[in-house]
Design an enzyme around this catalytic site. Sequence first.
Site, PDB file in Angstrom:
ATOM      1  N   ARG A  45       1.032  -1.109   0.128  1.00  0.00           N
ATOM      2  CA  ARG A  45       0.034  -0.002  -0.031  1.00  0.00           C
ATOM      3  C   ARG A  45       0.844   1.214  -0.088  1.00  0.00           C
ATOM      4  O   ARG A  45       2.112   1.309   0.094  1.00  0.00           O
ATOM      5  CB  ARG A  45      -0.952  -0.132   1.293  1.00  0.00           C
ATOM      6  CG  ARG A  45      -2.101  -1.222   1.236  1.00  0.00           C
ATOM      7  CD  ARG A  45      -2.721  -1.112   2.535  1.00  0.00           C
ATOM      8  NE  ARG A  45      -1.963  -1.727   3.591  1.00  0.00           N
ATOM      9  CZ  ARG A  45      -2.497  -1.789   4.819  1.00  0.00           C
ATOM     10  NH1 ARG A  45      -3.366  -1.639   5.209  1.00  0.00           N
ATOM     11  NH2 ARG A  45      -1.576  -2.476   5.741  1.00  0.00           N
TER      12      ARG A  45
ATOM     13  N   LYS B 114       1.381   1.766   7.210  1.00  0.00           N
ATOM     14  CA  LYS B 114       1.907   1.016   8.503  1.00  0.00           C
ATOM     15  C   LYS B 114       2.851   1.834   9.350  1.00  0.00           C
ATOM     16  O   LYS B 114       3.370   2.869   9.152  1.00  0.00           O
ATOM     17  CB  LYS B 114       2.513  -0.380   8.077  1.00  0.00           C
ATOM     18  CG  LYS B 114       1.547  -1.377   7.352  1.00  0.00           C
ATOM     19  CD  LYS B 114       0.471  -1.502   8.257  1.00  0.00           C
ATOM     20  CE  LYS B 114       0.755  -2.268   9.431  1.00  0.00           C
ATOM     21  NZ  LYS B 114      -0.397  -2.512  10.426  1.00  0.00           N
TER      22      LYS B 114
ATOM     23  N   TYR C 224      -1.195   4.219  10.613  1.00  0.00           N
ATOM     24  CA  TYR C 224      -1.540   3.379  11.772  1.00  0.00           C
ATOM     25  C   TYR C 224      -0.240   3.291  12.626  1.00  0.00           C
ATOM     26  O   TYR C 224       1.105   3.279  12.192  1.00  0.00           O
ATOM     27  CB  TYR C 224      -1.735   1.864  11.145  1.00  0.00           C
ATOM     28  CG  TYR C 224      -3.156   2.185  10.285  1.00  0.00           C
ATOM     29  CD1 TYR C 224      -4.430   2.300  10.955  1.00  0.00           C
ATOM     30  CD2 TYR C 224      -3.105   1.918   8.834  1.00  0.00           C
ATOM     31  CE1 TYR C 224      -5.745   2.325  10.372  1.00  0.00           C
ATOM     32  CE2 TYR C 224      -4.366   1.876   8.465  1.00  0.00           C
ATOM     33  CZ  TYR C 224      -5.603   2.097   9.105  1.00  0.00           C
ATOM     34  OH  TYR C 224      -6.632   2.211   8.263  1.00  0.00           O
TER      35      TYR C 224
ATOM     36  N   HIS D 272      -0.834   1.352  16.226  1.00  0.00           N
ATOM     37  CA  HIS D 272      -1.058   0.414  17.155  1.00  0.00           C
ATOM     38  C   HIS D 272       0.055   0.268  18.123  1.00  0.00           C
ATOM     39  O   HIS D 272       0.731  -0.809  18.258  1.00  0.00           O
ATOM     40  CB  HIS D 272      -1.169  -0.687  16.203  1.00  0.00           C
ATOM     41  CG  HIS D 272      -2.050  -0.999  15.235  1.00  0.00           C
ATOM     42  ND1 HIS D 272      -3.459  -1.083  15.466  1.00  0.00           N
ATOM     43  CD2 HIS D 272      -2.131  -0.813  13.974  1.00  0.00           C
ATOM     44  CE1 HIS D 272      -4.290  -0.761  14.395  1.00  0.00           C
ATOM     45  NE2 HIS D 272      -3.566  -0.981  13.544  1.00  0.00           N
TER      46      HIS D 272
ATOM     47  N   GLU E 248      -5.934   4.854  13.732  1.00  0.00           N
ATOM     48  CA  GLU E 248      -6.712   3.893  14.400  1.00  0.00           C
ATOM     49  C   GLU E 248      -7.639   4.305  15.505  1.00  0.00           C
ATOM     50  O   GLU E 248      -8.695   3.782  16.055  1.00  0.00           O
ATOM     51  CB  GLU E 248      -6.050   2.626  14.852  1.00  0.00           C
ATOM     52  CG  GLU E 248      -5.156   2.773  16.044  1.00  0.00           C
ATOM     53  CD  GLU E 248      -3.747   2.868  15.544  1.00  0.00           C
ATOM     54  OE1 GLU E 248      -2.908   2.999  16.278  1.00  0.00           O
ATOM     55  OE2 GLU E 248      -3.485   3.544  14.433  1.00  0.00           O
TER      56      GLU E 248
ATOM     57  N   ASP F 245     -20.654 -11.540  20.617  1.00  0.00           N
ATOM     58  CA  ASP F 245     -20.221 -10.141  21.085  1.00  0.00           C
ATOM     59  C   ASP F 245     -21.074  -9.767  22.314  1.00  0.00           C
ATOM     60  O   ASP F 245     -21.989 -10.441  22.634  1.00  0.00           O
ATOM     61  CB  ASP F 245     -20.826  -9.019  19.919  1.00  0.00           C
ATOM     62  CG  ASP F 245     -19.967  -7.715  19.951  1.00  0.00           C
ATOM     63  OD1 ASP F 245     -19.025  -7.467  19.383  1.00  0.00           O
ATOM     64  OD2 ASP F 245     -20.323  -6.916  20.885  1.00  0.00           O
TER      65      ASP F 245
ATOM     66  N   VAL G 252     -12.146  -8.565  17.790  1.00  0.00           N
ATOM     67  CA  VAL G 252     -12.496  -7.897  18.977  1.00  0.00           C
ATOM     68  C   VAL G 252     -11.490  -6.822  18.764  1.00  0.00           C
ATOM     69  O   VAL G 252     -10.396  -6.616  18.602  1.00  0.00           O
ATOM     70  CB  VAL G 252     -12.005  -8.801  20.225  1.00  0.00           C
ATOM     71  CG1 VAL G 252     -13.338  -9.719  20.265  1.00  0.00           C
ATOM     72  CG2 VAL G 252     -10.987  -9.086  20.338  1.00  0.00           C
ATOM     73  N   LEU G 253     -12.094  -5.352  19.412  1.00  0.00           N
ATOM     74  CA  LEU G 253     -11.119  -4.261  19.363  1.00  0.00           C
ATOM     75  C   LEU G 253     -11.582  -3.517  20.569  1.00  0.00           C
ATOM     76  O   LEU G 253     -12.707  -3.070  20.766  1.00  0.00           O
ATOM     77  CB  LEU G 253     -11.365  -3.402  18.066  1.00  0.00           C
ATOM     78  CG  LEU G 253     -10.910  -1.922  18.009  1.00  0.00           C
ATOM     79  CD1 LEU G 253      -9.248  -2.061  18.093  1.00  0.00           C
ATOM     80  CD2 LEU G 253     -11.438  -1.282  16.815  1.00  0.00           C
TER      81      LEU G 253
ATOM     82  N   VAL H  45      -7.374 -11.424  13.453  1.00  0.00           N
ATOM     83  CA  VAL H  45      -7.402  -9.967  12.839  1.00  0.00           C
ATOM     84  C   VAL H  45      -6.908  -9.152  13.873  1.00  0.00           C
ATOM     85  O   VAL H  45      -6.325  -7.907  13.590  1.00  0.00           O
ATOM     86  CB  VAL H  45      -8.676  -9.549  12.286  1.00  0.00           C
ATOM     87  CG1 VAL H  45      -8.715  -8.377  11.467  1.00  0.00           C
ATOM     88  CG2 VAL H  45      -9.323 -10.742  11.104  1.00  0.00           C
ATOM     89  N   ALA H  46      -7.169  -9.437  15.102  1.00  0.00           N
ATOM     90  CA  ALA H  46      -6.911  -8.234  16.314  1.00  0.00           C
ATOM     91  C   ALA H  46      -5.571  -8.405  16.520  1.00  0.00           C
ATOM     92  O   ALA H  46      -4.840  -7.816  17.572  1.00  0.00           O
ATOM     93  CB  ALA H  46      -7.638  -8.768  17.570  1.00  0.00           C
TER      94      ALA H  46
ATOM     95  N   ASP I  18      -2.790  -6.689  15.412  1.00  0.00           N
ATOM     96  CA  ASP I  18      -2.240  -5.140  15.597  1.00  0.00           C
ATOM     97  C   ASP I  18      -2.211  -4.855  16.707  1.00  0.00           C
ATOM     98  O   ASP I  18      -1.568  -3.802  17.178  1.00  0.00           O
ATOM     99  CB  ASP I  18      -2.940  -4.372  14.547  1.00  0.00           C
ATOM    100  CG  ASP I  18      -2.598  -4.529  12.990  1.00  0.00           C
ATOM    101  OD1 ASP I  18      -1.365  -4.747  12.872  1.00  0.00           O
ATOM    102  OD2 ASP I  18      -3.311  -4.486  12.232  1.00  0.00           O
TER     103      ASP I  18
ATOM    104  N   VAL J 148      -1.294 -12.510  10.554  1.00  0.00           N
ATOM    105  CA  VAL J 148      -0.620 -11.528   9.535  1.00  0.00           C
ATOM    106  C   VAL J 148      -0.983 -10.168  10.190  1.00  0.00           C
ATOM    107  O   VAL J 148      -2.256  -9.830   9.983  1.00  0.00           O
ATOM    108  CB  VAL J 148      -1.010 -11.640   8.268  1.00  0.00           C
ATOM    109  CG1 VAL J 148      -0.353 -10.615   7.332  1.00  0.00           C
ATOM    110  CG2 VAL J 148      -0.226 -12.937   7.806  1.00  0.00           C
ATOM    111  N   ALA J 149       0.054  -9.235  10.501  1.00  0.00           N
ATOM    112  CA  ALA J 149      -0.395  -8.001  11.032  1.00  0.00           C
ATOM    113  C   ALA J 149      -0.534  -6.843  10.027  1.00  0.00           C
ATOM    114  O   ALA J 149      -1.189  -5.740  10.309  1.00  0.00           O
ATOM    115  CB  ALA J 149       0.761  -7.564  11.889  1.00  0.00           C
TER     116      ALA J 149
END
Length: 371
Positions: free
Chosen positions: A15, A75, A94, A96, A118, A198, A239-240, A267-268, A270, A298-299
Amino acid sequence: MKIGVPKEIKVHEYRVGLTPSSVREVVAQGHPVLVETQAGAGIGATDADYQRAGATIVGGAADVFAGADMIVKVKEPQAVERRMLREGQLLFTYLHLAPDPEQARDLIESGAICIAYETVTSKAGGLPLLAPMSEVAGRMSVQAGAHCLERAIGGMGILLGGVAGVPPARIVILGAGVVGRNAAQMAVGSGAQVVVIDKSTDALRHLDAMLGSRVITVFSNRDNVEREVLRADLVISGVLVPGAAAPKLVTREMLGRMKQGSVIVDVAIDQGGSAETSRPTTHAEPTYVIDNVVHYCVANMPGAVPRTSTYALNNATLPFVLALADRGWREALNRDPHLKAGLNVAAGRVTYREVAEALSLSYTPADAVLA
């Protein structure tokens, strides 16, 4: 304000911070743009495309960092990039930081002004700069999980949708936010059995209204999470807690009782991941196996589809880039409390409470820095 766009250097990250279209808008507002050569190659944008948009092409990242007042990336800055940051320079990307004490320390020592995509908020209470990538990651998580379930990867060798006479896979999605909703949409389309967990009944109602009987919604508590994780063929975690480390919902003890060959797509990751056994991986080496459970962590998942991801991200970030460039960071943040929520580190101080708490660092409110 002179804006710099370096080429991303994280493993298999294609990206880019600004597209040629975004550069054209920035230049039209009177702000020079420096773009590192080949920065847009991963999205099919050539140096000539950027030059036509009004950018100046420079030979390396050092030229970008040395010449720019604001760095716009995708990133988090890698160690070599952090060493190029200087006091008072603006970094918009981002970050994190909660699970990354080394990065936090370097940013504090740099004296730079670091605004994290974020944690920027919206009037509706969402995270508008995280949402586009969460949409992409949520959708990708299902196809990544399907691949990991293949026997050659270490999975149990099961097809998500099954076939006539053979039951489909059971996908358990932790979190009904942007990641979870998009994962659920893809998952029901695969023909799998889909369970979404959730703690927000409103989020579950929204998902139920959207997908109906094709998805099973479950309220999040320890019993329900444990029961569903142990029944799952594929667990997707989205989850975030904004800015904070992700809660550990899948414990080490639970892992030993999960189905052999099952898969966790975290996916969490990061924000540190929501399984106790999760650790960041790369697109080059995306998986590892513990207790016969495949972990995909994968981050930078959206980096695998950089064209879609970059344009989606720029749609959200460009107004904030322009606000920062037009007004300077102090005035822009004072005018917009939602952009101010993105300030994580400034002038050697941590200005985001959850980051400070996660890393046991002292916290300075953003307003104190702005004053």
